[in-house]
Design a protein around this motif. Structure first.
Motif, short mmCIF file in Angstrom:
data_model
loop_
_atom_site.label_atom_id
_atom_site.label_comp_id
_atom_site.label_asym_id
_atom_site.label_seq_id
_atom_site.Cartn_x
_atom_site.Cartn_y
_atom_site.Cartn_z
N SER A 1 5.41 5.27 0.51
CA SER A 1 4.78 5.02 -0.79
C SER A 1 4.71 3.54 -1.15
O SER A 1 3.98 3.17 -2.06
CB SER A 1 5.51 5.78 -1.89
N ARG A 2 5.44 2.70 -0.44
CA ARG A 2 5.40 1.26 -0.72
C ARG A 2 5.63 0.48 0.57
O ARG A 2 6.74 0.14 0.94
CB ARG A 2 6.42 0.88 -1.77
N VAL B 1 0.82 -1.21 0.00
CA VAL B 1 0.00 0.00 0.00
C VAL B 1 0.86 1.26 0.00
O VAL B 1 2.01 1.26 0.41
CB VAL B 1 -0.95 0.04 1.23
N ASP B 2 0.25 2.33 -0.46
CA ASP B 2 0.81 3.67 -0.36
C ASP B 2 0.04 4.34 0.78
O ASP B 2 -1.18 4.51 0.70
CB ASP B 2 0.61 4.43 -1.67
N LYS C 1 -2.13 3.69 7.96
CA LYS C 1 -1.08 4.56 8.49
C LYS C 1 -0.94 4.33 10.00
O LYS C 1 -1.93 4.28 10.71
CB LYS C 1 -1.44 6.02 8.23
N ALA D 1 -0.18 7.30 1.74
CA ALA D 1 -0.83 8.57 1.39
C ALA D 1 -2.22 8.31 0.81
O ALA D 1 -3.13 9.11 1.01
CB ALA D 1 0.03 9.34 0.39
N GLU D 2 -2.38 7.20 0.10
CA GLU D 2 -3.67 6.87 -0.51
C GLU D 2 -4.57 6.07 0.42
O GLU D 2 -5.79 6.12 0.32
CB GLU D 2 -3.45 6.07 -1.79
N HIS D 3 -3.97 5.27 1.31
CA HIS D 3 -4.73 4.38 2.19
C HIS D 3 -4.43 4.74 3.64
O HIS D 3 -3.65 4.07 4.32
CB HIS D 3 -4.36 2.92 1.92
N ALA D 4 -5.08 5.80 4.12
CA ALA D 4 -4.80 6.31 5.46
C ALA D 4 -5.17 5.31 6.55
O ALA D 4 -4.64 5.39 7.66
CB ALA D 4 -5.55 7.62 5.68
#
Length: 178
Positions: free
Chosen positions: A145-146, A103-104, A112, A106-109
């Motif tokens: 990012s990865r 996952v990134d 996080k 930034a796109e999949h909060a």
């Protein structure tokens, strides 16, 4: 009698920019400047300087060493992640690889890392134990990012930043099928 063969495969961790070490050294430099300023105003003795300055250097050295201590190893059916002051050993059989994802953040909060429980963190770098919603997560995140998201059967999560996340996931799947 034959000995079981030991298998050990290391995976490179995605590099963290070297400038992130400034997050360690700038506060220490600020304390050193304050120390010198108070010494010049005669609020501190030379002995205070002689004790505090080496302590600040040693502290900065230890924290810098910890920042660069990162390793991901697949060894004898276990995934061993070493990050800063922390190490996590997880049996490959306890991973839910069917739910693993790259996952990134930034796109999949939702993936996080949240509240730090016991960890070492600065902007763009998380290491140690964090909360991921209601779940506990062990993190080694150097490149948001990865990130390889690996849930376990005991409702915990591993968040890792290998340089090649697909290669690590493929190796884990290969290990799990043995």
């Amino acid at each position: 009698m034959s000995r079981p063969t030991s298998t050990r495969t290391g995976f490179a961790v995605a590099p963290a920019p070297i400038w992130r070490v400034l997050w360690l050294w700038l506060p220490l430099l600020g304390v050193a400047v304050l120390l010198v300023a108070t010494h010049l105003q005669e609020q501190r003795t030379p002995m205070d300087m002689a004790i505090t300055a080496p302590f600040l250097l040693a502290l900065g050295g230890v924290l810098s060493w910890a920042f660069f201590r990162r390793r991901i190893v697949l060894e004898n059916g276990e995934l061993v992640v070493t990050s800063t002051f922390y190490r996590r050993r997880t049996a490959v059989s306890s991973l839910q690889l069917d739910q693993a994802r790259i996952v990134d953040l930034a796109e999949h909060a939702q993936f996080k890392p949240g509240m730090k429980i016991n960890g070492f963190g600065m902007p763009g770098f998380q290491s140690g134990h964090y909360r991921l919603g209601k779940r506990k997560a062990f993190c080694l995140v150097t490149d948001a990012s990865r990130v390889l998201y690996l849930p376990t059967r005991d409702d915990r999560v591993l968040l890792l930043s290998p340089e090649h996340p697909r290669a690590l996931l493929d190796a884990l799947n290969a290990q799990a099928t043995r």
